[in-house]
Design a protein around this motif. Structure first.
Motif, PDB file in Angstrom:
ATOM      1  N   GLY A   1       0.825  -1.211   0.000  1.00 53.78           N
ATOM      2  CA  GLY A   1       0.000   0.000   0.000  1.00 53.78           C
ATOM      3  C   GLY A   1       0.853   1.253   0.000  1.00 53.78           C
ATOM      4  N   ALA A   2       1.891   1.263   0.827  1.00 49.59           N
ATOM      5  CA  ALA A   2       2.766   2.436   0.914  1.00 49.59           C
ATOM      6  C   ALA A   2       3.450   2.691  -0.431  1.00 49.59           C
ATOM      7  CB  ALA A   2       3.796   2.240   2.022  1.00 49.59           C
ATOM      8  N   ASP A   3       3.819   1.606  -1.131  1.00 47.14           N
ATOM      9  CA  ASP A   3       4.422   1.760  -2.469  1.00 47.14           C
ATOM     10  C   ASP A   3       3.448   2.445  -3.427  1.00 47.14           C
ATOM     11  OD1 ASP A   3       6.817   0.632  -1.794  1.00 47.14           O
ATOM     12  OD2 ASP A   3       6.396  -1.346  -2.661  1.00 47.14           O
ATOM     13  N   ILE A   4       2.183   2.025  -3.356  1.00 49.39           N
ATOM     14  CA  ILE A   4       1.164   2.622  -4.245  1.00 49.39           C
ATOM     15  C   ILE A   4       1.011   4.112  -3.935  1.00 49.39           C
ATOM     16  CG2 ILE A   4      -1.300   2.646  -4.862  1.00 49.39           C
ATOM     17  CD1 ILE A   4      -1.355  -0.372  -4.365  1.00 49.39           C
ATOM     18  N   LEU A   5       0.968   4.452  -2.641  1.00 52.20           N
ATOM     19  CA  LEU A   5       0.766   5.854  -2.267  1.00 52.20           C
ATOM     20  C   LEU A   5       1.936   6.721  -2.721  1.00 52.20           C
ATOM     21  CD1 LEU A   5      -0.869   5.582   1.261  1.00 52.20           C
ATOM     22  CD2 LEU A   5      -1.945   5.789  -0.976  1.00 52.20           C
ATOM     23  N   ARG A   6       3.159   6.190  -2.552  1.00 48.22           N
ATOM     24  CA  ARG A   6       4.325   6.971  -2.996  1.00 48.22           C
ATOM     25  C   ARG A   6       4.292   7.182  -4.507  1.00 48.22           C
ATOM     26  NH1 ARG A   6       7.005   4.733   1.401  1.00 48.22           N
ATOM     27  NH2 ARG A   6       7.416   2.823   0.260  1.00 48.22           N
ATOM     28  N   LEU A   7       3.845   6.139  -5.209  1.00 50.40           N
ATOM     29  CA  LEU A   7       3.731   6.244  -6.669  1.00 50.40           C
ATOM     30  C   LEU A   7       2.723   7.345  -7.047  1.00 50.40           C
ATOM     31  CD1 LEU A   7       4.470   4.920  -9.452  1.00 50.40           C
ATOM     32  CD2 LEU A   7       2.444   3.483  -9.145  1.00 50.40           C
ATOM     33  N   CYS A   8       1.599   7.383  -6.319  1.00 46.20           N
ATOM     34  CA  CYS A   8       0.584   8.408  -6.599  1.00 46.20           C
ATOM     35  C   CYS A   8       1.179   9.808  -6.420  1.00 46.20           C
ATOM     36  CB  CYS A   8      -0.630   8.238  -5.689  1.00 46.20           C
ATOM     37  SG  CYS A   8      -1.602   6.770  -6.070  1.00 46.20           S
ATOM     38  N   ILE A   9       1.962  10.007  -5.361  1.00 47.20           N
ATOM     39  CA  ILE A   9       2.574  11.324  -5.137  1.00 47.20           C
ATOM     40  C   ILE A   9       3.552  11.643  -6.262  1.00 47.20           C
ATOM     41  CG2 ILE A   9       3.989  12.728  -3.571  1.00 47.20           C
ATOM     42  CD1 ILE A   9       2.944  10.942  -1.263  1.00 47.20           C
ATOM     43  N   GLU A  10       4.385  10.648  -6.622  1.00 45.18           N
ATOM     44  CA  GLU A  10       5.371  10.857  -7.701  1.00 45.18           C
ATOM     45  C   GLU A  10       4.715  11.278  -9.006  1.00 45.18           C
ATOM     46  OE1 GLU A  10       8.212   7.277  -6.289  1.00 45.18           O
ATOM     47  OE2 GLU A  10       7.742   7.314  -8.440  1.00 45.18           O
ATOM     48  N   ARG A  11       3.534  10.716  -9.269  1.00 45.37           N
ATOM     49  CA  ARG A  11       2.851  11.028 -10.534  1.00 45.37           C
ATOM     50  C   ARG A  11       1.983  12.277 -10.434  1.00 45.37           C
ATOM     51  NH1 ARG A  11       3.311   6.412 -13.765  1.00 45.37           N
ATOM     52  NH2 ARG A  11       5.253   5.478 -13.071  1.00 45.37           N
ATOM     53  N   GLY A  12       2.194  13.067  -9.408  1.00 45.10           N
ATOM     54  CA  GLY A  12       1.461  14.332  -9.314  1.00 45.10           C
ATOM     55  C   GLY A  12       0.096  14.193  -8.671  1.00 45.10           C
ATOM     56  N   GLY A  13      -0.123  13.103  -7.940  1.00 37.42           N
ATOM     57  CA  GLY A  13      -1.432  12.894  -7.319  1.00 37.42           C
ATOM     58  C   GLY A  13      -1.376  13.068  -5.819  1.00 37.42           C
ATOM     59  N   THR A  14      -2.278  12.387  -5.133  1.00 41.13           N
ATOM     60  CA  THR A  14      -2.392  12.529  -3.689  1.00 41.13           C
ATOM     61  C   THR A  14      -2.613  11.168  -3.043  1.00 41.13           C
ATOM     62  OG1 THR A  14      -3.676  13.586  -1.925  1.00 41.13           O
ATOM     63  CG2 THR A  14      -4.870  13.027  -3.922  1.00 41.13           C
ATOM     64  N   ILE A  15      -2.290  11.077  -1.752  1.00 41.85           N
ATOM     65  CA  ILE A  15      -2.392   9.794  -1.052  1.00 41.85           C
ATOM     66  C   ILE A  15      -3.828   9.421  -0.714  1.00 41.85           C
ATOM     67  CG2 ILE A  15      -0.070   9.880  -0.098  1.00 41.85           C
ATOM     68  CD1 ILE A  15      -1.301  10.908   2.539  1.00 41.85           C
ATOM     69  N   THR A  16      -4.720  10.416  -0.710  1.00 45.69           N
ATOM     70  CA  THR A  16      -6.119  10.076  -0.418  1.00 45.69           C
ATOM     71  C   THR A  16      -7.095  10.986  -1.153  1.00 45.69           C
ATOM     72  OG1 THR A  16      -7.812   9.786   1.303  1.00 45.69           O
ATOM     73  CG2 THR A  16      -5.998  11.300   1.824  1.00 45.69           C
ATOM     74  N   GLY A  17      -8.003  10.365  -1.885  1.00 44.29           N
ATOM     75  CA  GLY A  17      -8.994  11.109  -2.645  1.00 44.29           C
ATOM     76  C   GLY A  17     -10.253  11.343  -1.857  1.00 44.29           C
ATOM     77  N   GLU A  18     -10.645  10.333  -1.051  1.00 48.42           N
ATOM     78  CA  GLU A  18     -11.929  10.470  -0.359  1.00 48.42           C
ATOM     79  C   GLU A  18     -12.025   9.663   0.935  1.00 48.42           C
ATOM     80  OE1 GLU A  18     -15.026   8.995  -2.933  1.00 48.42           O
ATOM     81  OE2 GLU A  18     -13.957   7.150  -3.373  1.00 48.42           O
ATOM     82  N   HIS A  19     -11.037   8.841   1.250  1.00 50.71           N
ATOM     83  CA  HIS A  19     -11.140   8.030   2.474  1.00 50.71           C
ATOM     84  C   HIS A  19     -10.511   8.706   3.685  1.00 50.71           C
ATOM     85  CE1 HIS A  19     -11.600   4.110  -0.091  1.00 50.71           C
ATOM     86  NE2 HIS A  19     -12.626   4.934  -0.198  1.00 50.71           N
ATOM     87  N   GLY A  20      -9.686   9.703   3.441  1.00 49.94           N
ATOM     88  CA  GLY A  20      -9.062  10.422   4.543  1.00 49.94           C
ATOM     89  C   GLY A  20      -7.743   9.811   4.980  1.00 49.94           C
ATOM     90  N   VAL A  21      -7.030  10.560   5.786  1.00 53.60           N
ATOM     91  CA  VAL A  21      -5.712  10.144   6.271  1.00 53.60           C
ATOM     92  C   VAL A  21      -5.854   9.267   7.507  1.00 53.60           C
ATOM     93  CG1 VAL A  21      -3.533  10.981   7.251  1.00 53.60           C
ATOM     94  CG2 VAL A  21      -4.576  12.182   5.305  1.00 53.60           C
ATOM     95  N   GLY A  22      -6.666   9.737   8.446  1.00 55.23           N
ATOM     96  CA  GLY A  22      -6.921   8.972   9.666  1.00 55.23           C
ATOM     97  C   GLY A  22      -5.637   8.613  10.378  1.00 55.23           C
ATOM     98  N   VAL A  23      -5.540   7.341  10.795  1.00 54.11           N
ATOM     99  CA  VAL A  23      -4.270   6.857  11.348  1.00 54.11           C
ATOM    100  C   VAL A  23      -3.487   6.128  10.264  1.00 54.11           C
ATOM    101  CG1 VAL A  23      -4.964   6.632  13.752  1.00 54.11           C
ATOM    102  CG2 VAL A  23      -5.439   4.752  12.191  1.00 54.11           C
ATOM    103  N   GLU A  24      -4.201   5.733   9.219  1.00 59.24           N
ATOM    104  CA  GLU A  24      -3.637   4.819   8.239  1.00 59.24           C
ATOM    105  C   GLU A  24      -2.525   5.449   7.409  1.00 59.24           C
ATOM    106  OE1 GLU A  24      -6.064   4.394   4.911  1.00 59.24           O
ATOM    107  OE2 GLU A  24      -5.168   2.533   4.208  1.00 59.24           O
TER     108      GLU A  24
END
Lengths: 485, 349
Positions: A399-422
């Protein structure tokens, strides 16, 4: 007067006329939200039913520095409603009334514990609906939707929660009642109404929500397009928009997600497809007819091997059911799944999908992909078994790999689920120390004592220094001003 | 000046201002100098030279521009790709920058269909009152990582920081658009606007002034034609909407004071006194009213939009004590020394 913890408990329970839970066994229900991997029992669960009760609870908790975590239906997927071990878990479940429907100004005034779907169900006989429709709409509450700025399958055309809420009645951490927004289209001063959306219960308690209603479209058409290549399906999304079409909904599922959904709800999805797009159009009859012809042409041009339009309401319902039930359907494939929520520019869709497939190989865990394709919002569902040693850790690393990839491609770690603790560690990757400090400043402006949902949504700089040593952000070393651990 | 050097230049100016205790007025084209309080300032930060489109991929429906980019440039570049920025901010006197449009948060007639300026903001680059260059939001439609600081900047009148660049959502230009006119009283128009808002028609703007109501429908050829037939009225060729948006109607030119009243569309407040009714009834413009509209307004809010500088009336509706307190604390967090546009929005911030 300062009370002992036991005295405080008695007083808080009395405020709620006994609507509270204090024994460990019964509090288990509240130990997590939809992110079941993160569990914590609260000190006390309170279920108030009036605004005055919430005010009294907040005043007492503030005076005694007791943390308060608000909770709706607990369907959140990032641990935003995970309790605090020394705190009150404030359930707003009893705030479940629709207070008023204003047919002139097209508004509904509701309590925060009303479910998302209940609003549309209530106003449908009047020819109206509430547009945002997260997949969990049957259970999730409007208060939670505000906290997460929920989207859904129709937000490409109709926007997110922030675009569809006019007014909030709030209770401050000190127990003061105030209003943000109004029945008018805007308000004087800073747009605190917007700021409250997606703030994950960190800034105030929502006790009333006024939402915007829309007239139900005359006609709806739902099309299903099947592709033998995921990349082609991703390309088709850009081409639809390039042709000036803004569908009401535009969703994508990959092979594993299709197969899981088909086995679960028999939606009549093509099992041999590598990906499907589900596309909804709405408008007048003639309009739909024209747009449907254009859309079919675009989809076929993009390489769709099958384009099918639902013949009637029942078939439309089935096509959507498969998509809306995708999470539980995938949940049947493995003991546990981990749902991600990154968002990327749409043009990156095909290449990000390829990378996710590579990560799946590397981490040795299958992944089913469900997307709000129109918005570039990805929901990869990583399948694992928490009872197998190391699998949860592998799923989290994936999951962390996917999130880092999203940031690298100009995106964000969360679109609608929120940051929370996760996703709190990934916040250190997406934001600089200065930006995180601004977030802490915003928090302090609303909640100086920090009693609301502590430890969620925004990491401390200290935490980032521990975690962030691994990352390089925009080519700079992270937090050079902090000592290394 | 390269982009980074522009930002560095401003950071230097801000640090200088912090050291010398100077207050800065943030200014783009100056097209909205009249709007808001005069405030107090010692020197200008001018964004007008900070122009240019940083990124624009039409299929992403997102454009990212430097704050000083003229609204006219944005409109022209989008039109080449058959797209537009639907919130349609005013260009008073033909001028106006994107940064100014975001800071003022004023939307045009199209607001009813596709949202206000704040609805379409996706991300901002900004410099805060400590001189730090920061980024919030991004270039994607959905983003809940961190608080929504970019939307907070919309309508903040530069009091929280200097906007350096902005990303916003754009949409395909509608295939067809038609405006119809009908002679009727204000009360008739108001009633009809409310009825039409309850129908699933592609109504993208509504206005009444000088005894006539105007309705615009935008969308597919078929949808617009359907709506035109359903609603009736004579088709208007002239571009009435930019005249309405930019306050170019004759009555506005003659007026000394212009009040903007924002109320629920169905409200009766100030209805009979208004010279221009917009947004299905939710936006009302009063010209030279005899009394302060706030003295009788029981819902919504009133802005003294344009008035002689000598007029001491507070420009924006006063805030409640709790909300005012949040404003002060937010201002202090973003701009601890109060160097940006002090007093432009409210005395205390």
């Amino acid at each position: 007067m300062i009370l002992s913890r036991d005295q405080l408990k008695v007083r808080l329970q009395a405020i709620c006329d006994g609507h509270s839970v204090a024994d460990q066994a019964r509090m288990k229900v509240y130990e997590s939200d939809g992110l079941t991997a993160k569990k914590q029992l609260p000190w006390l669960v309170l279920l108030p039913a009036t605004i005055e009760q919430v005010q009294s609870i907040m005043q007492l908790c503030h005076a005694h520095q007791v943390p308060v975590v608000a909770r709706g239906a607990g369907t959140g997927l990032s641990g935003g409603a995970m309790p605090h071990h020394e705190g009150v878990l404030l359930s707003l479940a009893r705030f479940n009334r629709i207070l008023e429907v204003d047919q002139v100004n097209l508004l509904a005034r509701v309590e925060p514990g009303v479910t998302n779907l209940a609003i549309s169900d209530h106003v449908r006989p009047l020819g109206l609906f509430y547009a945002p429709d997260p997949s969990s709409q049957i259970a999730c509450t409007i208060g939670g939707n505000v906290a997460e700025n929920s989207g859904g399958v129709h937000c490409l055309k109709y926007g997110l929660t922030v675009h569809n809420v006019r007014k909030l009645v709030m209770i401050s951490p000190e127990g003061e009642r105030y209003e943000l927004g109004s029945e008018a289209f805007d308000s004087a001063g800073y747009d605190l109404l917007a700021l409250m959306h997606g703030s994950e219960g960190m800034l105030g308690i929502v006790v009333e929500v006024t939402v915007k209603l829309l007239p139900v479209p005359v006609e709806v058409a739902v099309l299903l397009a099947a592709f033998t290549d995921v990349g082609q399906a991703a390309e088709a999304v850009g081409q639809i928009i390039d042709h000036g079409l803004i569908p009401a909904g535009l969703e994508m599922m990959d092979k594993l997600a299709i197969q899981a959904a088909e086995a679960f709800v028999h939606a009549d999805y093509p099992l041999d497809a590598a990906a499907i797009l589900i596309c909804e159009l709405d408008g007048s009859s003639v309009e739909i007819e024209q747009q449907q012809a254009l859309l079919t042409q675009v989809l076929q041009g993009a390489g769709a091997v099958q384009v099918r339009c639902a013949k009637d309401a029942e078939e439309r319902r089935k096509l959507w059911l498969g998509r809306k039930a995708a999470f539980p359907a995938v949940g049947r494939l493995a003991p546990d799944y981990y749902c991600m929520d990154g968002t990327i520019p749409r043009r990156e869709l095909a290449s990000v999908l390829r990378s996710i497939a590579d990560f799946s190989q590397i981490h040795g865990l299958p992944v089913a992909n469900v997307f709000h394709a129109g918005d570039g919002n990805l929901h990869p569902l990583i399948l694992y078994d928490a009872n197998q040693p190391g699998e949860l850790e592998r799923a989290e690393a994936f999951g962390a790999d996917i999130l880092r990839l999203c940031i690298e491609r100009g995106g964000t770690i969360t679109g609608e689920h929120g940051v929370g603790v996760e996703k709190i560690n990934e916040m250190c990757v997406q934001f600089s120390a200065g930006e995180l400090s601004v977030f802490h400043g915003v928090k302090a402006a609303f909640d100086a004592q920090g009693g609301l949902n502590p430890g969620k949504a925004v990491p401390t700089l200290q935490r980032c220094a521990e975690f962030g040593a691994m990352h390089v952000h925009r080519g700079q070393e992270k937090f050079p001003e902090l000592e290394r651990f | 000046m390269t982009v980074d050097s522009a930002i560095q230049h401003w950071q230097e100016q801000i640090k200088g201002a912090l050291a010398e205790g100077k207050r800065l007025r943030i200014r783009g084209a100056g097209s909205k100098d009249f709007l808001g309080e005069v405030g107090a300032f010692d020197e200008d930060i001018n964004t007008q030279s900070h122009q240019g489109i940083i990124e624009y991929a039409p299929t992403e429906l997102v454009m990212t521009v430097r704050a000083g980019t003229p609204l006219a440039t944005v409109k022209a570049v989008l039109a080449e790709q058959r797209q537009y920025w639907p919130c349609d901010p005013p260009t008073f006197g033909g001028a106006g920058t994107v940064g100014g449009a975001i800071a003022a948060g004023v939307s045009g007639p199209g607001r009813v269909a596709h949202g206000a300026v704040r609805d379409l903001v996706l991300g901002v680059g900004m410099i805060n009152g400590a001189g730090q260059a920061l980024k919030f939001g991004g270039q994607v439609m959905k983003n809940v990582a961190g608080y929504d600081v970019s939307r907070l900047m919309s309508g903040s009148f530069g009091t929280l920081g200097l906007i350096t660049d902005v990303s916003f959502k754009v949409l395909p230009l509608p295939e067809a658009e038609v405006t119809v006119v009908r002679s009727e009283t204000l009360e008739q128009a108001h009633e009809r606007f409310l009825q039409i808002s309850r129908l699933p028609l592609p109504c993208s703007a509504s206005a009444w002034f000088e005894g006539a109501s105007y309705l615009r429908f935008s969308g597919s050829n078929a949808g617009v034609e359907d709506a035109r037939q359903t609603i009736g009225g004579d088709v208007v060729i002239a571009d009435i909407w930019s005249q309405i948006r930019d306050h170019q109607l004759d009555a506005f030119a003659a007026a000394k004071t212009v009040w903007r009243i924002s109320v629920p569309p169905g409200s009766q407040a100030m209805l009979s006194q208004c010279s221009l009714l917009e947004w299905s009834g939710a936006q009302r413009w009063l010209l030279d009213p005899d009394i302060d509209p706030r003295s009788t307004l029981s819902e919504g809010h009133a802005t003294l939009f344009r008035a002689p500088v000598t007029d001491q009336t507070q420009r924006f509706q006063p805030l409640s004590a709790v909300v005012g307190g949040i404003h002060k604390r937010l201002k202090h967090q973003f701009d601890p020394q109060g160097i940006f546009n002090p007093g432009r929005l409210y005395q205390e911030i």
